[in-house]
Design a protein around this motif. Structure first.
Motif, mmCIF file in Angstrom:
data_model
loop_
_atom_site.group_PDB
_atom_site.id
_atom_site.type_symbol
_atom_site.label_atom_id
_atom_site.label_comp_id
_atom_site.label_asym_id
_atom_site.label_seq_id
_atom_site.Cartn_x
_atom_site.Cartn_y
_atom_site.Cartn_z
ATOM 1 N N GLN A 1 0.818 -1.219 -0.021
ATOM 2 C CA GLN A 1 0.019 -0.157 0.137
ATOM 3 C C GLN A 1 0.869 1.252 -0.004
ATOM 4 N N SER B 1 -5.215 -1.128 -0.234
ATOM 5 C CA SER B 1 -5.989 -0.393 0.684
ATOM 6 C C SER B 1 -7.372 -1.092 0.923
ATOM 7 N N GLY C 1 -8.652 -2.352 4.563
ATOM 8 C CA GLY C 1 -10.019 -1.740 5.201
ATOM 9 C C GLY C 1 -10.893 -2.929 5.617
ATOM 10 N N SER D 1 -14.970 2.434 3.782
ATOM 11 C CA SER D 1 -13.813 3.389 3.818
ATOM 12 C C SER D 1 -12.493 2.910 3.124
ATOM 13 N N GLY D 2 -12.613 1.779 3.365
ATOM 14 C CA GLY D 2 -11.275 0.881 2.327
ATOM 15 C C GLY D 2 -11.515 1.005 0.969
ATOM 16 N N LYS E 1 -13.236 3.380 -0.477
ATOM 17 C CA LYS E 1 -13.360 4.840 -0.745
ATOM 18 C C LYS E 1 -11.651 5.217 -1.236
ATOM 19 N N GLN E 2 -10.858 4.505 -0.062
ATOM 20 C CA GLN E 2 -9.543 4.800 -0.165
ATOM 21 C C GLN E 2 -8.753 4.033 -1.314
ATOM 22 N N TRP F 1 -10.403 3.411 -4.269
ATOM 23 C CA TRP F 1 -10.772 4.137 -5.603
ATOM 24 C C TRP F 1 -9.678 5.269 -5.719
ATOM 25 N N ALA F 2 -9.343 5.967 -4.605
ATOM 26 C CA ALA F 2 -8.330 7.324 -4.869
ATOM 27 C C ALA F 2 -7.145 6.618 -5.270
ATOM 28 N N PHE F 3 -6.599 5.546 -4.513
ATOM 29 C CA PHE F 3 -5.393 5.048 -5.099
ATOM 30 C C PHE F 3 -5.569 4.658 -6.769
ATOM 31 N N ASP G 1 -16.180 10.861 -4.812
ATOM 32 C CA ASP G 1 -16.116 11.113 -3.354
ATOM 33 C C ASP G 1 -17.896 11.356 -3.071
#
Length: 279
Positions: free
Chosen positions: A125, A158, A162, A203-204, A206-207, A209-211, A262
């Motif tokens: 990660q 990530s 999560g 939450s995992g 979401k994170q 997707w950001a990565f 988001d």
């Protein structure tokens, strides 16, 4: 009787008006801080432009950038680029979610597997996605698979973390209650652990997707596939042409897509918090 009926209808109408007003108030409360932040950023941008800190061909003014963006939206290539990037992002994220959810559940449940892979998942990660591209190009050449390879490696750890975190923080009282009701093994995970860890899993995701989004854009900047327009390819081409207006307008599109993503995850999070009695 008629008076009672009318009184009831009046009460329902009043409740409907209050509900509508409450909805409008919530929408306004969620919108005005974003509008104020946007106005603040645009104001600073305009002031910096007026200050002459950089030449106009390096740092154009907001009006020129948004005019260019409006012109771009009228072209087919612009929408093809967005469609290509979104397709890659969604496919890569779906693969990463499948791998991350299965891997996280396995590591959280099997102690030897956690001892073997727990630290490795965290290390993966923390690795910059850009570091994977030399290997991806060696393995898959200049292809879609090279981009997907990096997107999956960027997002899956990530998501797995999560899941692991969600399982670790399930209250022991819930586990004891589930066992008292006869839940054992997979049934315990299905009916107790999975629902209780769902907020951390979201939450995992979401994170993740950001990565995935960051890895994807980095990949499109490096792995340019001929005849396939994409936002990263467009960004690189405009940079080579020294077109600062086009570069910034494309960055705005990338930013807006991130904000919309988001919003989707925030909506899911709010639904979960309501279901858990936290909102």
């Amino acid at each position: 009787m008629a008076a009672d009926t009318l009184s009831g209808l009046d009460a329902l109408d009043l409740a409907g008006r209050e509900s509508g007003g409450s909805t409008l108030s919530r929408v306004w409360a969620a919108t005005w801080p974003k509008v104020l932040a946007l106005a603040f950023v645009l104001g600073i941008w305009q002031v910096v432009y007026w200050s002459g800190w950089r030449e106009p061909w390096v740092l154009p003014e907001p009006r020129e950038v948004f005019a260019d963006l409006a012109r771009a939206t009228a072209t087919a290539d612009f929408w093809h680029a967005i469609a290509t990037t979104l397709r890659r992002g969604l496919v890569g994220f779906a693969l990463a979610a499948g791998i991350g959810l299965v891997l996280g559940a396995a590591v959280a449940r099997v102690a030897p597997l956690r001892a073997a892979l727990g630290s490795a998942i965290t290390a993966l990660q923390t690795m910059p996605s850009i570091a994977w591209f030399p290997l991806a190009i060696l393995l898959f050449q200049i292809s879609e698979n090279a981009i997907l390879f990096v997107v999956v490696l960027g997002a899956a750890p990530s998501i797995a973390n999560g899941v692991i975190s969600g399982v670790d923080y399930v209250p022991p009282l819930l586990l004891r209650a589930g066992r008292n009701f006869g839940a054992r093994g997979l049934a315990l995970y299905r009916y107790v652990v999975a629902p209780a860890s769902l907020p951390a899993i979201v939450s995992g995701l979401k994170q993740g997707w950001a990565f995935a989004w960051r890895s994807l854009l980095a990949g499109e900047l490096l792995v340019i596939i001929a005849h396939r327009p994409a936002l990263g390819v467009r960004l690189q081409g405009l940079r080579e042409q020294n077109d600062a207006v086009g570069v910034i307008s494309t960055m705005i599109v990338i930013f807006v897509i991130g904000v919309l993503a988001d919003t989707v995850f925030s909506y899911a999070d709010r639904r979960l918090r309501r279901a858990w009695g936290l909102a």
